[in-house]
Write a protein that holds these residues in place. Structure first.
Motif, short mmCIF file in Angstrom:
data_model
loop_
_atom_site.label_atom_id
_atom_site.label_comp_id
_atom_site.label_asym_id
_atom_site.label_seq_id
_atom_site.Cartn_x
_atom_site.Cartn_y
_atom_site.Cartn_z
N UNK A 1 -12.60 6.77 4.02
CA UNK A 1 -11.22 5.95 3.38
C UNK A 1 -10.18 5.66 3.68
N UNK A 2 -9.79 5.85 4.91
CA UNK A 2 -8.81 4.84 5.45
C UNK A 2 -9.67 3.43 5.41
N UNK B 1 -4.27 5.77 -1.53
CA UNK B 1 -3.94 6.99 -2.47
C UNK B 1 -4.81 8.08 -1.77
N UNK B 2 -5.96 8.04 -1.29
CA UNK B 2 -6.82 9.30 -0.77
C UNK B 2 -6.90 8.94 0.95
N UNK C 1 0.77 -1.13 0.26
CA UNK C 1 0.18 0.15 0.07
C UNK C 1 1.58 1.25 0.03
N UNK C 2 1.80 1.23 0.99
CA UNK C 2 2.57 2.35 0.78
C UNK C 2 3.55 2.56 -0.26
N UNK D 1 3.35 5.73 -8.57
CA UNK D 1 3.27 4.09 -8.51
C UNK D 1 1.95 3.83 -8.54
N UNK D 2 0.66 5.01 -7.62
CA UNK D 2 -0.16 4.76 -7.39
C UNK D 2 -1.73 4.56 -8.77
N UNK D 3 -1.21 5.39 -9.88
CA UNK D 3 -1.85 5.59 -11.09
C UNK D 3 -1.97 3.59 -12.26
N UNK D 4 -0.03 3.96 -11.99
CA UNK D 4 -0.01 2.38 -12.52
C UNK D 4 -1.01 1.03 -11.34
N UNK D 5 -0.63 1.43 -10.37
CA UNK D 5 -1.16 -0.32 -9.39
C UNK D 5 -2.19 0.41 -9.73
#
Length: 236
Positions: A123-124, A117-118, A49-50, A57-61
């Protein structure tokens, strides 16, 4: 005219896409200085997650994990249908449970990927819910599938090669033990060690699930699991 479409690439893609997403996100995050350069399998230095939480990295993931969630849900639905066809009476309950678990795990992975990422408490909570239900639901779906395949093999309904049976048992056992180790770490370890253990078990558990999907793909290939499409016939 009917054309069979072999389905073994489905579990292969469903298993490899999340692994590719995690590795690419980790590499990009390390390259961008978002996480330390380390081996998370051994050092437990960073969670999946981190590594995939911010920026590129977030967009690719997300771009890889979200379609993978759909593919994994389809895998369990197809496997559930195959179980019910292989032994219509004996496997109906297992097939229904597998379908429910698989779809729930797929939805949970969509939640996890969508809200990664939010910020904010809601969200958590959604990310945590998605992680727990995804790993738990997928693990239970794998255990249920393995047990059902053993039963069908014992009754002569299909042939389960010994090497595949042993591989699945080893992977399922490892995933369960990793889950227990993760839970026990929270009871006796300090915060730093707890984080490292949880991070490492997350990476190893994800690897175990990936390999289980690969084994399932090879079984589908051996069993010629396929769908047939009617081509060239007029619609009623």
């Amino acid at each position: 005219m009917t054309h069979p479409i072999r389905l073994w690439p489905l579990p292969l893609a469903a298993g490899l896409l999340p692994a590719l997403a995690s590795v690419l996100a980790l590499a990009l995050a390390m390259h961008g200085g978002l996480v330390p350069v380390c081996n998370p399998f051994i050092e437990g230095c960073v969670s999946i997650s981190r590594a995939a939480r911010h920026d590129l990295p977030n967009h690719v993931f997300r771009s890889l994990v979200l379609p993978a969630a759909v593919l994994q849900a389809l895998v369990w639905l197809v496997q559930a249908r195959a179980l019910s066809l292989a032994s219509p009476l004996a496997m109906q309950r297992s097939a229904r449970a597998l379908a429910v678990l698989g779809v729930a795990a797929g939805i949970a992975l969509v939640l996890y990927g969508s809200f990664l990422g939010t910020e904010g408490q809601v969200y958590r909570w959604l990310r945590r819910y998605g992680t727990v239900v995804y790993f738990g639901g997928t693990c239970l779906a794998m255990l249920l599938t393995g047990r059902a395949l053993q039963r069908l093999h014992a009754h002569g309904a299909l042939h389960l090669p010994q090497v595949h049976e042993r591989a699945l048992l080893a992977l399922f056992g490892a995933i369960v033990l990793l889950g227990l180790g993760n839970a026990l770490a929270g009871a006796w370890a300090d915060d730093e060690l707890k984080d490292r253990v949880e991070n490492a078990t997350e990476w190893w558990g994800s690897l175990g699930m990936t390999l289980a999907f690969v084994v399932l793909a090879d079984l589908w290939r051996r069993w010629n699991v396929a769908v047939r499409l009617n081509v060239g016939e007029p619609l009623p």
